[in-house]
Design an enzyme around this catalytic site. Sequence first.
Site, PDB file in Angstrom:
ATOM      1  CB  CYS A 196     -96.162  86.929 -54.717  1.00 18.05           C
ATOM      2  SG  CYS A 196     -95.653  85.178 -54.846  1.00 18.05           S
ATOM      3  CB  SER A 231     -95.041  81.482 -59.875  1.00 17.72           C
ATOM      4  OG  SER A 231     -93.748  80.946 -59.972  1.00 17.72           O
ATOM      5  CG  HIS A 278     -97.109  86.745 -59.425  1.00 19.08           C
ATOM      6  ND1 HIS A 278     -96.323  87.801 -59.021  1.00 19.08           N
ATOM      7  CD2 HIS A 278     -96.670  85.657 -58.744  1.00 19.08           C
ATOM      8  CE1 HIS A 278     -95.421  87.372 -58.153  1.00 19.08           C
ATOM      9  NE2 HIS A 278     -95.614  86.087 -57.959  1.00 19.08           N
ATOM     10  CD  GLU A 285     -97.616  90.765 -60.685  1.00 21.03           C
ATOM     11  OE1 GLU A 285     -96.610  90.219 -60.208  1.00 21.03           O
ATOM     12  OE2 GLU A 285     -98.773  90.599 -60.215  1.00 21.03           O
TER      13      GLU A 285
END
Length: 305
Positions: free
Chosen positions: A142, A192, A235, A237
């Site tokens: 990110c 995000s 993301h 994860e």
Amino acid sequence: MPLRLPDKLPAIELLKHENIFVMNDSRAHMQDIRPLKIVILNLMPLKITTETDLIRLLSNTPLQLEVSFMKLRSHTPKNTPIEHMMMFYRDFEQMRNEKYDGMIITGAPVEQLNFEDVTYWSEMTDIFAWARTHVTSTLYICWAAQAGLYYHYGIPKYPLAKKMFGIFPQHTLQPQLPIFRGFDDVFQMPHSRHTEVHRDDILANGDLTLVAESDESGVSMVMARGGREFFITGHLEYAPDTLDREYRRDRDVRDDVELPRHYYRNNDPDQQPLVTWRAHANLLYSNWINYYVYQETPYDINEIE
């Protein structure tokens, strides 16, 4: 094989309830195995949550991993107890002379600032340069992906008209690469963020390879130096409820927050999220550890250069 983690790390007990095999330092010292050394520079505000998310993915490999956590001397986190930081994290300066098989650098809540305006930018650039000679392969996630692309390759970031928020389908552009072994042609990735990098800038740089992108969310994965660097703008994860918690947090303080796209069942925030990215997340991290860390790193870790 289990992950080798610091004694009393909160993630150990959390992940045991998911039947994930982790092992503390005390037990690991009894085994005669050279574990792969992975260091995580965790810049996310909720550090224990991020630790658990990443360890969950790193556990999906038959190799033994020794996980360490790095922190910045130039930044004091506000959302994690100082006792936790002192027990489990070390400053970059304390780790500067060590070498690691793999490194993960997380996102950070500073993406709307110019890179040079981030208070810890100078220390970050020291770490980016250090990773080139002290780590076999590094994952940038990110904000760290945008920061790494900017520092190493001069790739700018651009503000978005509205937040890229939700789960978006990604297309593999280099399916023959080992990082995508076992992947479908399309996979899902949470995003995000308020900024982006542009594909034209990536394609114009001969040192970079665009390996995955989305019609909706744009550039998602860039590879450099034959896999010694991966830049992931989303993301993978994230836990199933991460975007939900973020949406409800922001909705409580602002009235312009949009629903995360392609996330809730029937697009209804009162229903459970539909988890569509977990299998490929596990596969990507396993492939990274196997093909770009384990098979590339020297047995004598001091020979990394």
